[in-house]
Motif scaffolding. Structure first.
Motif, PDB file in Angstrom:
ATOM      1  N   MET A  35       0.843  -1.203   0.000  1.00 45.97           N
ATOM      2  CA  MET A  35       0.000   0.000   0.000  1.00 45.97           C
ATOM      3  C   MET A  35       0.877   1.251   0.000  1.00 45.97           C
ATOM      4  N   HIS A  66       2.776   1.595  -3.389  1.00 48.32           N
ATOM      5  CA  HIS A  66       1.974   2.024  -4.542  1.00 48.32           C
ATOM      6  C   HIS A  66       0.990   3.123  -4.172  1.00 48.32           C
ATOM      7  N   ASP A  67       1.003   3.490  -2.911  1.00 45.29           N
ATOM      8  CA  ASP A  67       0.154   4.557  -2.429  1.00 45.29           C
ATOM      9  C   ASP A  67      -1.318   4.348  -2.789  1.00 45.29           C
ATOM     10  N   THR A  68      -1.781   3.135  -2.533  1.00 44.99           N
ATOM     11  CA  THR A  68      -3.196   2.842  -2.807  1.00 44.99           C
ATOM     12  C   THR A  68      -3.648   1.671  -1.943  1.00 44.99           C
ATOM     13  N   GLU A  69      -4.944   1.645  -1.666  1.00 45.81           N
ATOM     14  CA  GLU A  69      -5.467   0.475  -0.985  1.00 45.81           C
ATOM     15  C   GLU A  69      -5.737  -0.652  -1.963  1.00 45.81           C
ATOM     16  N   GLU A  70      -5.811  -0.278  -3.240  1.00 42.58           N
ATOM     17  CA  GLU A  70      -6.125  -1.285  -4.269  1.00 42.58           C
ATOM     18  C   GLU A  70      -4.852  -1.978  -4.703  1.00 42.58           C
TER      19      GLU A  70
END
Lengths: 470, 569
Positions: free
Chosen positions: A262, A265-269
Motif C-alpha cells: 500500500m 503504490h500509495d493505494t489500498e487497491e
C-alpha cells in the motif's frame, strides 16, 4: 505384524506392557497409515524438518529432525499424572478423579472424545492440497508440522477410545478414519470441518480462529474428572500452541506485506500489484471468526450443563475461577435479539456454559487483532482490522434466526443481501486470492503476497532447506 | 385420625419365607383320611394378631404376606410330601366368613415396593395352585363357606371349581373398585373373564358392586360353579373332592419326600446355600449369584432319586434358588442387577438332566421337580431386576441350567480364557438340550428360545439340530444365543462398564423395559395378570386417588369419604 512399540510409537502409557492397547493399535495403525497416504498431504516429499514428541518432559516433546512423513513417529503421550488430583467442579467436586470410565458416563465421554477426535484428521483432509501452492519451504514445513500433529492428536483420542472404551471404542476409532471431510456419504461430524481450505490465507485464518476453538475445547476437557482425558488434553494443548503461532504470524506477514505494498503504490487497491487488500483480509476474518463461533454450540445448552454437573467437561481455567464450581445457584447473561435489538437475558449459569467459553475465546481472539493493527500502525497505515459482532453471520445458536451486521445492528434480509459482499469474501475476492497462490519451493525465497518470517524454525535460518521435495 | 399412617415413611421388616405346617399360624392342613380318600382340606384360620408387620389386625380372615408365605409352603408340601393327595379343598375354618382378602390397613400402611412385591408373590402362589391342578394331579376346589371378598374370591378363582354355600348371606365379591379405589389385582379381573368366561358387561357390574353376588345369580353369571345348601354342604364338598380325586394321575401307594428346612448362611454381604451363593456388592448395586452344578454320583435308578429326596441336586438347587429369589426380591430392593453364573461340570449337569428327562413322564416326583424348576424360572421372568448372565470357563450352562441364562436380559460369554487363569481345561461352553425347547415354558406359553427368536421358527428349528453339542463363544454368538462373545482382553472392562452403565439408569424405566422385552408374542391369562392387571394396579397404587392422604385406600375405614381428583387420565 509386530511393532517395536517403544521405538515405533513413542509413548508414556506402557504400550509394551498393555496387550489390550497393542491389539487395538495393531489393527488400527495400518488403517491410519493408509488414510494418511490417501487423505494426507498431496505434495510428494522426501523428508521434512519436523518436531516429534518422544517424551513429555521439557526436552522430549520437541525433538527436531528431518523425517520422511509417512515414517513420522506418531506417539501417545499424556501429561504426567498428579496422584492427588481431585474433581474440581460439578456434583462430585472434591472426590478423587477417575482413572477408569464410570459406566454411567461411558456414552457421554465417548461422544465428547469422538467429536474432538473427528476434528483432528478433518483438518488434515481439508488442507490436503495446500502444499501445492506453498509460499515458501518454511511455510510448507509449518503446514506439514500442523498436519502431523493433528495426526498425533487423532492418535491421542484413539488411544483413549482403545484403552478405555472397549469394543465400542475400537469401532469409533475405526469410524474416525472412515468419515472424511466433505465426503457426501460420510462427512465429518461438525460442519466447519467439511469445508475445503482452498488457499493459504484461509489456512492462516483457520489455524488462528478454528484451531483456537480447538484450544478452548481441549482446555475444558483438560478439566475433566476422567483423568486420562484430562492428561491427554493437557499435552495436546502444548502442540496446539504451535498451530496458533502459525496462524498468528501468518496473518502478521500477510498484513505486513499488504501494508508495504500500500505504501509502495500509495493505494489500498493492491490487488493489481500482487497483494491482498486489507478489505479482503477483513472479510476473511469476518468469515472464519463467525464460522468458528458456531463451533461453540448454542448459547443455551443443557448438554453442556449436564457435562459440567457430571464432571466431564469444565470451564476454561476452572480452578482459577472464584466461585463454588457447582453453579446451581448462579446466573449468567447471554446475548439475545429482542425487538430487533441485541440485548441480554439472564439464565442459569449452568445453561450458559457454551456462552461462557465463547466469551473467553473472543477475548483471546482480540489479541491477534491488536497485534495486526500494531503492524499496520508501525507501517504507517491508517486503518484497523476488527472482529465483527458476535451475532454476525451465525448459523448456530440464538443468532441464526437473525441477520446482524458486523457492527451489531439487526437488519432485514434485504439489507443483508445488499451489503453481504462488503462483509464476506466474494467469488471475485476468492478468485484473486487463489490467483496469488503459486508455489515457491526455493529455499529462502518467498511469494510476493506475504512477508518473510522474522525467524526460522528451531534457530535455523530462514533459507534452511526445511523440506526436501521428492 | 383421618387416614392411616403415611406408608412411605414406615420401615418394613426383613422377610423370611421359611414355613412348615407344624408352625402355621393361619392355616390348618387337614390330611386325616387323605390316604384313603385322596383329599386334603386346607382351612384358612387367620390369627388376627399374627400379622407380619405391627400396626394392623388380620380381621375377617384377611391376609398379609405372612399368610401367603404359609399358603405357598402348603402348596409345595402337598405336591412333594403328599403324593397321596389328589384333590385339595380350600376352605375357611371361620364361621360364615371365607376370606376378606388382603388386609386393607396393611395395604394402606405399606410402602409402594412392599405392595407390589406382595402382589407379585401372591400371584405366583395362585398360579402355582393352577399349576398343581394342571400338572400334579392335585385338583384344587374352593369350598366357599362364607363370604369371599376381594383377594378371598381371587383365591377361590385360582381353584378349578368354586362351590358357594347357599345361606342367603354368603356372597362372592370384588369390592376393590367401589370401596378402595384400586383393582382386584391378584388375578381377579383377569380370571373372571378369561377363566370363568364371565361376560364383560356382567364382569363390569360385578366388579363395581361392593356387596357382590350370591346364590343362583352367582351361578348364572358363572362366578361360581354351584351353590349348595348349608345342610348338604360337607357332604357335597366331599363328593366333589372325591370326583376330582378319581380323575387324578397320581400313582397309588406313593411315598412323599420331606422338605427339611434349608441350610442357609446369611451375612451382611450375602446369602449362601449348599448349591447357590449370592454375594452382595452394595456399592455397585448388584448381587452376584452363582449356581453350583451337581456333584457326586448321578442316581442310576428312579428309586435312588426318591431315596435322595430333597438332597437330589436338581431339587435341592431349585429350592435354594427359589428361596434366594424370594429373599432378594423382598429384602434387597437396591440390588438392582443380578449377575448370574454357574459353576460345575457340563457333563454332570447333562447327566442329571437325563435322569429328569427319562422319568418326568412316569415318575410323579421327577415330574414335580421339573415343574418346580419351571416355576422358579418363571419367577426370574417377572423379577424387576436387570438379569445378566456371565458365561465363563468352568460354568455349566447346559440344558435346564442354560434356561437360567436365557431368562436373563443379556448373556455375555467369554471367548477363550482369562489371562490370569491357567489355560488348562476347556473354554466356556453352553449346551442346548430338549429342555430348551418347551420343557420349561414361560408365562406366555413359549419356550425361552422361542421367545428369544419370536417369529423365526426356522431358526429355532435349526437350533434344535444342535442339541447335545458343546457350543463355544464365537459360535454361540453367531447362533444368537449370547449377546456378546468377549475375549479376555475386553472381558473385564466391558463387563464393568456395562454393569456400571446399567446401574446408572432409572430403575423404574429398566423394570418397564425389561418386562416388555422378556414377554414377546402371545398373551396368556398369566401374562395378562402380570402385565396388564399388575401394571394398571401399580399405576393406581401410586396415584393420589388411591394412596394419597385423601385417597380411597388411605381413607377406608376412617368414616370419611375419599376425595378424588376427578380428571380421567
Amino acid at each position: 505384524m509386530s511393532i517395536d512399540y517403544s521405538e515405533k510409537i513413542p509413548n508414556n502409557v506402557d504400550l509394551a506392557g498393555d496387550r489390550k492397547l497393542q491389539r487395538a493399535l495393531e489393527s488400527w495403525q495400518p488403517n491410519f497409515l493408509n488414510w494418511w497416504k490417501t487423505m494426507g498431504p498431496a505434495v510428494p516429499t522426501e523428508d521434512v524438518y519436523l518436531r516429534t514428541a518422544v517424551a513429555v518432559g521439557r526436552e522430549g516433546w520437541a525433538h527436531f529432525g528431518h523425517v520422511a512423513m509417512d515414517e513420522y513417529r506418531w506417539g501417545v503421550f499424556l501429561a504426567e499424572r498428579n496422584h492427588d488430583r481431585r474433581i474440581a467442579f460439578g456434583e462430585q467436586k472434591g472426590e478423587p478423579v477417575w482413572q477408569q470410565v464410570p459406566g454411567e458416563y461411558r456414552a457421554d465421554l465417548q461422544r465428547l472424545i469422538v467429536i474432538q477426535g473427528d476434528t483432528e484428521p478433518a483438518s488434515v483432509e481439508q488442507q490436503r492440497r495446500l502444499g501445492e501452492t506453498a509460499p515458501s519451504l518454511y511455510d510448507l514445513r509449518n503446514l506439514f508440522q500442523v498436519n502431523v500433529e493433528e495426526g498425533r492428536h487423532l492418535w491421542a483420542m484413539v488411544y483413549l477410545l482403545h484403552a478405555y472404551f472397549g469394543r465400542n471404542g475400537r469401532d469409533e476409532a475405526e469410524a474416525l478414519l472412515q468419515r472424511n471431510s466433505g465426503d457426501l456419504d460420510s462427512p465429518r461430524i461438525l460442519g466447519a470441518f467439511n469445508e475445503e481450505t482452498p488457499d493459504w490465507l484461509s489456512f492462516f485464518m483457520f489455524t488462528y480462529f478454528t484451531d483456537r476453538d480447538g484450544k478452548y475445547q481441549l482446555g475444558t476437557l483438560k478439566e475433566s474428572a476422567f483423568d486420562p482425558l484430562s492428561r491427554t488434553c493437557e499435552f495436546m494443548l502444548k502442540e496446539e500452541a504451535h498451530h496458533m503461532f502459525v496462524g498468528t504470524t501468518g496473518i502478521d506477514r500477510v498484513v505486513a506485506r499488504s501494508a508495504e505494498l500500500m505504501r509502495e503504490h500509495d493505494t489500498e487497491e493492491i490487488a493489481p500489484h500482487g497483494g491482498i487488500p486489507l478489505d479482503v483480509v477483513q472479510k476473511y476474518i469476518n468469515f472464519h471468526y463467525s464460522v468458528s463461533l458456531d463451533l461453540f454450540g448454542s448459547e443455551k445448552s443443557t448438554n453442556a450443563a449436564n457435562y459440567f454437573t457430571a464432571g466431564l467437561k469444565g470451564r476454561w481455567q476452572e480452578e482459577r475461577r472464584k466461585d463454588d464450581h457447582v453453579l446451581t445457584e448462579d446466573a449468567a447473561h447471554i446475548d439475545v435479539v429482542r425487538d430487533n435489538e441485541v440485548t441480554t437475558e439472564e439464565v442459569s449459569a449452568l445453561i450458559a456454559l457454551n456462552h461462557d467459553l465463547r466469551r473467553e475465546y473472543i477475548a483471546d481472539c482480540q489479541t491477534g487483532l491488536k497485534r495486526w493493527n500494531r503492524v499496520l500502525e508501525k507501517a504507517g497505515v491508517d486503518r484497523t482490522l476488527y472482529l465483527p459482532h458476535v451475532g454476525f453471520n451465525r448459523e448456530v445458536g440464538l443468532f441464526r434466526e437473525h441477520r446482524i451486521t458486523p457492527k451489531g445492528d439487526v437488519v432485514g434480509q434485504d439489507a443483508w443481501e445488499a451489503k453481504k459482499d462488503q462483509w464476506l469474501p466474494t467469488e471475485a475476492d476468492k478468485t484473486h486470492v487463489r490467483s496469488l497462490m503459486r508455489p515457491v519451493y526455493e529455499p529462502g525465497k518467498i511469494a510476493g503476497w506475504i512477508a518473510p518470517p522474522s525467524n526460522g524454525i528451531n534457530d535455523k535460518p530462514i533459507d534452511y532447506e526445511y523440506v526436501h521435495l521428492a | 385420625m383421618t387416614s392411616t399412617a403415611d406408608p412411605d415413611r414406615d420401615t418394613v421388616p426383613t422377610v423370611s419365607f421359611d414355613a412348615e405346617p407344624g408352625s402355621y399360624r393361619h392355616w390348618r392342613l387337614d390330611l386325616d383320611g387323605a390316604a384313603e380318600t385322596g383329599v386334603a382340606y386346607l382351612r384358612l384360620d387367620i390369627d388376627e394378631d399374627g400379622g407380619l408387620v405391627p400396626g394392623y389386625q388380620l380381621k375377617m380372615n384377611s391376609y398379609d404376606l405372612g399368610v401367603d408365605i404359609e399358603l405357598y409352603d402348603a402348596t409345595q408340601r402337598l405336591r412333594f410330601t403328599h403324593p397321596e393327595v389328589r384333590a385339595v379343598v380350600l376352605t375357611s375354618a371361620k364361621d360364615r366368613n371365607f376370606c376378606a382378602g388382603a388386609n386393607i390397613r396393611m395395604l394402606a400402611g405399606s410402602p409402594h415396593p412392599w405392595k407390589v412385591n406382595f402382589c407379585r408373590f401372591t400371584n405366583e402362589t395362585r398360579n402355582g395352585i393352577e399349576d398343581a391342578t394342571e400338572h400334579s394331579g392335585q385338583t384344587w376346589i374352593a369350598a366357599v363357606n362364607g363370604t369371599a371378598a376381594g383377594g378371598g374370591y381371587e383365591m377361590a378363582l385360582a381353584c378349578e371349581r368354586i362351590m358357594l354355600i347357599d345361606d342367603n348371606s354368603s356372597a362372592v365379591a370384588l369390592p376393590e373398585v367401589p370401596l378402595l379405589g384400586v383393582l382386584p389385582g391378584t388375578g381377579g379381573l383377569t380370571r373372571v373373564t378369561d377363566k370363568r368366561r364371565v361376560r364383560k358387561d356382567r364382569a363390569d357390574v360385578f366388579a363395581t358392586r361392593s356387596e357382590g353376588l350370591r346364590g343362583k345369580q352367582a351361578v348364572e353369571w358363572r362366578l361360581v360353579d354351584e351353590v349348595v345348601p348349608k345342610r348338604q354342604w360337607d357332604e357335597k364338598v366331599a363328593e366333589r373332592a372325591a370326583e376330582a380325586a378319581a380323575t387324578s394321575s397320581r400313582p397309588a401307594g406313593a411315598t412323599g419326600i420331606e422338605l427339611p428346612p434349608l441350610q442357609r448362611t446369611e451375612t451382611a454381604d450375602g446369602i449362601s446355600y449348599r448349591h447357590v451363593r449370592a454375594e452382595f456388592d452394595r456399592a455397585a448395586g448388584l448381587v452376584e449369584i452363582t449356581v453350583l452344578g451337581p456333584e457326586g454320583d448321578v442316581p442310576d435308578t428312579v428309586e435312588r432319586v426318591h431315596e435322595l429326596g430333597a438332597d437330589f441336586w436338581p431339587l435341592a438347587m431349585t429350592r435354594e434358588l427359589d428361596d434366594l429369589v424370594l429373599r432378594l426380591r423382598a429384602n434387597e430392593l437396591e440390588l438392582g442387577t443380578w449377575v448370574i453364573r454357574t459353576k460345575g461340570d457340563v457333563e454332570d449337569a447333562l447327566a442329571f438332566e437325563r435322569v429328569i428327562a427319562e422319568h418326568s413322564r412316569d415318575d410323579w416326583l421327577v415330574n414335580e421337580i421339573r415343574h418346580y424348576f419351571k416355576r422358579v424360572l418363571k419367577r426370574f421372568d417377572v423379577t424387576p431386576r436387570s438379569l445378566i448372565a456371565l458365561i465363563e470357563p468352568g460354568s455349566c450352562f447346559a440344558g435346564a441350567l442354560l434356561e437360567l441364562a436365557l431368562a436373563c436380559d443379556r448373556q455375555y460369554m467369554l471367548d477363550g480364557f482369562l489371562e490370569e487363569d491357567s489355560q488348562e481345561g476347556e473354554p466356556a461352553q453352553i449346551v442346548l438340550t430338549d429342555s430348551n425347547f418347551g420343557v420349561f415354558p414361560m408365562g406366555n406359553g413359549l419356550s425361552r428360545l422361542a421367545s428369544r427368536f419370536y417369529g423365526d421358527d426356522s431358526h429355532v428349528a435349526k437350533l434344535r439340530q444342535e442339541t447335545g453339542r458343546r457350543i463355544e463363544a464365537v459360535e454361540a454368538m453367531e447362533m444368537g444365543l449370547v449377546t456378546e462373545a468377549l475375549d479376555d482382553i475386553d472381558w473385564d472392562d466391558e463387563i464393568r462398564i456395562m454393569l456400571e452403565e446399567r446401574a446408572s439408569l432409572s430403575p423404574d424405566a429398566l423394570t418397564g423395559m425389561e418386562a416388555n422385552h422378556r414377554f414377546v408374542g402371545p398373551e396368556t391369562m398369566e401374562t395378562r395378570i402380570f402385565a396388564r392387571l399388575t401394571a394398571w394396579q401399580n399405576w393406581i397404587f401410586v396415584r393420589p386417588n388411591a394412596s394419597g392422604p385423601e385417597g380411597a385406600l388411605r381413607r377406608y375405614g376412617t368414616g370419611r369419604r375419599a376425595e378424588f381428583d376427578r380428571r380421567r387420565v
